[in-house]
Enzyme design. Structure first.
Site, PDB file in Angstrom:
ATOM      1  N   MET A  89      -3.617  25.032 -28.794  1.00 24.56           N
ATOM      2  CA  MET A  89      -3.525  26.104 -28.401  1.00 24.56           C
ATOM      3  C   MET A  89      -2.749  27.136 -29.100  1.00 24.56           C
ATOM      4  O   MET A  89      -2.781  28.396 -29.114  1.00 24.56           O
ATOM      5  CB  MET A  89      -2.942  26.156 -26.869  1.00 24.56           C
ATOM      6  CG  MET A  89      -2.755  27.628 -26.013  1.00 24.56           C
ATOM      7  SD  MET A  89      -2.542  27.475 -24.331  1.00 24.56           S
ATOM      8  CE  MET A  89      -2.466  29.209 -23.908  1.00 24.56           C
ATOM      9  N   TYR A  90      -1.594  26.575 -29.836  1.00 26.10           N
ATOM     10  CA  TYR A  90      -0.737  27.518 -30.533  1.00 26.10           C
ATOM     11  C   TYR A  90      -1.765  28.033 -31.790  1.00 26.10           C
ATOM     12  O   TYR A  90      -1.823  27.044 -32.818  1.00 26.10           O
ATOM     13  CB  TYR A  90       0.397  26.717 -30.971  1.00 26.10           C
ATOM     14  CG  TYR A  90       1.189  26.005 -29.781  1.00 26.10           C
ATOM     15  CD1 TYR A  90       1.013  26.451 -28.476  1.00 26.10           C
ATOM     16  CD2 TYR A  90       2.076  24.817 -30.012  1.00 26.10           C
ATOM     17  CE1 TYR A  90       1.707  25.961 -27.639  1.00 26.10           C
ATOM     18  CE2 TYR A  90       2.751  24.338 -29.016  1.00 26.10           C
ATOM     19  CZ  TYR A  90       2.501  25.106 -27.542  1.00 26.10           C
ATOM     20  OH  TYR A  90       3.381  24.191 -26.638  1.00 26.10           O
ATOM     21  N   GLY A  91      -2.283  29.147 -31.958  1.00 25.52           N
ATOM     22  CA  GLY A  91      -2.539  29.714 -33.073  1.00 25.52           C
ATOM     23  C   GLY A  91      -3.773  29.182 -33.230  1.00 25.52           C
ATOM     24  O   GLY A  91      -4.725  29.223 -34.139  1.00 25.52           O
TER      25      GLY A  91
END
Length: 279
Positions: free
Chosen positions: A55-57
């Protein structure tokens, strides 16, 4: 001093103060260069646990970690998370625990991180529309196939943790937890009883650690920062606690890492124990 290492899953011996990569910027070339520098400094400082997620980036966070650190130091554990996906049509994020989605996310993570096996994989959230047995059963199958090592959970209750442990061995739990927010104390207690690693996120209440007078007072007495006091309290509070404070700043990273050397006396710890819920 509290113990300095913990064996995640019984065999992955890691330093108890890790690094959360969530806040690293990745969109612009200059941002990526800065993120690479922070990642490399974390390893230089002796950090052996770095937390990231699909989900991060939208995967860019994992790619930057590989750019910065691959081939990885032998003692470095990069743990990632799956179970939250982004719609190609709307750009919106949503929970997705369907087996085919989890398998695809794991394959993408392996490619982005440039590894053959994810030594610790956490389910980012339990998706309510998919039976937990199907979600964890899929991760167990991936473990049996050699693509995954330890399996963890994120943002779960004590009851959900107990249910999960009936399906598969759980190596870690990543829940929101800090000095002033101890909602998940029952989950921490369950982790202690089962020797499961507890990786708290939002470890310093979004940088507002010094807002509490007692925290500021203890920091002044120790010639430390409020952030360092809060991290030292987490390390002292439970032997299964492995905080993963996140930052995009090398200066803050160095400040956070120095908290591992901060010793709390029983008197100081008692004062900090009383901070939660205080005005």
């Amino acid at each position: 001093m509290p113990p300095t290492t913990f064996r995640i899953g019984g065999d992955l011996a890691k330093g108890r103060l890790g690094f959360g990569a969530m806040h690293l910027p990745t969109e612009k070339p200059a941002d990526r260069q800065s993120a690479v520098a922070v990642d490399r400094r974390a390893v230089d400082l002796g950090i052996t646990l770095i937390d990231t997620a699909h989900m991060y980036g939208y995967g860019a966070n994992e790619e930057v970690l590989a750019e910065a650190l691959h081939p990885y130091p032998k003692d470095l554990l990069i743990t990632t998370k799956v179970g939250v996906v982004r719609s190609a049509e709307t750009g919106e994020w949503a929970l997705n625990g369907r087996p085919e989605s989890l398998r695809a996310e794991v394959d993408h993570a392996l490619r982005r991180l440039r590894v053959d096996r994810l030594e610790l994989l956490q389910l980012h959230r339990i998706a309510p529309e998919t039976p937990l047995a199907d979600q964890l059963g899929t991760l167990r199958e991936l473990r049996d196939a050699g693509k995954v090592g330890g399996i963890g959970l994120s943002e779960v209750t004590a009851a959900e943790l107990a249910e999960a442990r009936e399906i598969v061995d759980i190596a870690s739990v990543q829940n929101r937890y800090n000095l002033t927010d101890r909602e998940h104390e029952p989950v921490l207690a369950a982790c202690e009883a089962a020797d499961i690693a507890f990786l708290p996120w939002r470890t310093v209440a979004w940088g507002k650690a010094g807002d509490r007078a007692e925290v500021a007072a203890v920091a002044a007495e120790l010639d430390a920062t409020p952030t360092q006091v809060c991290l030292a309290w987490l390390l002292d509070h439970s032997p299964v606690m492995l905080p993963i404070p996140g930052t995009s700043s090398i200066a803050h990273l160095e400040e956070n890492t120095a908290a591992a050397d901060l010793a709390l006396t029983p008197e100081l710890r008692g004062r900090l124990d009383g901070v939660a819920g205080a005005a």
